[in-house]
Design an enzyme around this catalytic site. Sequence first.
Site, PDB file in Angstrom:
ATOM      1  CG  HIS A  87      -2.001   1.149   1.264  1.00  0.00           C
ATOM      2  ND1 HIS A  87      -2.869   1.483   0.470  1.00  0.00           N
ATOM      3  CD2 HIS A  87      -1.740   2.268   2.194  1.00  0.00           C
ATOM      4  CE1 HIS A  87      -3.180   2.626   0.616  1.00  0.00           C
ATOM      5  NE2 HIS A  87      -2.660   3.242   1.656  1.00  0.00           N
ATOM      6  CB  SER A  88       0.897   4.126   0.472  1.00  0.00           C
ATOM      7  OG  SER A  88       1.408   5.656   0.089  1.00  0.00           O
ATOM      8  CG  MET A  89       7.369   3.673   0.396  1.00  0.00           C
ATOM      9  SD  MET A  89       8.460   4.032   2.112  1.00  0.00           S
ATOM     10  CE  MET A  89       8.215   2.644   2.788  1.00  0.00           C
ATOM     11  CB  SER A 114      -4.065  -0.445  -2.784  1.00  0.00           C
ATOM     12  OG  SER A 114      -3.389  -0.181  -1.652  1.00  0.00           O
TER      13      SER A 114
END
Length: 238
Positions: A87-89, A114
């Site tokens: 998720h993200s990073m 995501s």
Amino acid sequence: MGEDLRWYRPVPGARFTLVCLPHAGGNATAFRGWPAFLPADVALAAACYPGRLNRYLEPAARTIAELAGLVAEAVIDLPGPVVIFGHSMGAVVAYEVTARLEAAGRPPRLLVISGREAPHLADRAPGPTHDADMLARFHALGGIPDEALDDAELRELVLAPLRADVALLDAHAAAPAPPVRTPIVAYLGVDDPGCTPAQIDGWSALTTGRFRRRLLTGDHFSVLARPGVLLSDLCEQV
């Protein structure tokens, strides 16, 4: 399996193991509630980055490549199929982990990302360097509770890993990465202020396999707090 993975549901003979990689400033505990949304035959582990949780005395990774290498080393000998989620990073790290697993002849079944644009579409302007700016940006995304802004000790607990991760992302290579063979499924909250559907669709250029994008209700961190729809859909893809 070492200290690199924290197991929230070990399952002998699992249909597959979902390995989750946290967002910037986050840690493995973001995924501790996820087993409740998974079938009983799916195992779940989360990456425990150096400098976090029980590894807080270790120096933080200096590059995305270093971090991905540590995670790939922890994952490579897991039995059965593996699905990598970031998720993200964590999405950037998950892609690099997938490339390393493929190179070692142990490709994951699926790469799931995501809330993060494809690396070659990322804004190359440096991230916030002042603590106040850093807190404000990540608070706007919903990743920092209000009370952390008002309490000096909580602020420092939040800022230490956040500083390390912003530095990782700033140092990450801007050149387009070669595509992996592993299929990619990408999720995005429709109210995510940090990423657009077009930026999420950029991940399609980073796989020679199948690509699928799914929009979910909610914002940047809804997929972590309310993962039921994502995990149900993910399990159908494996």
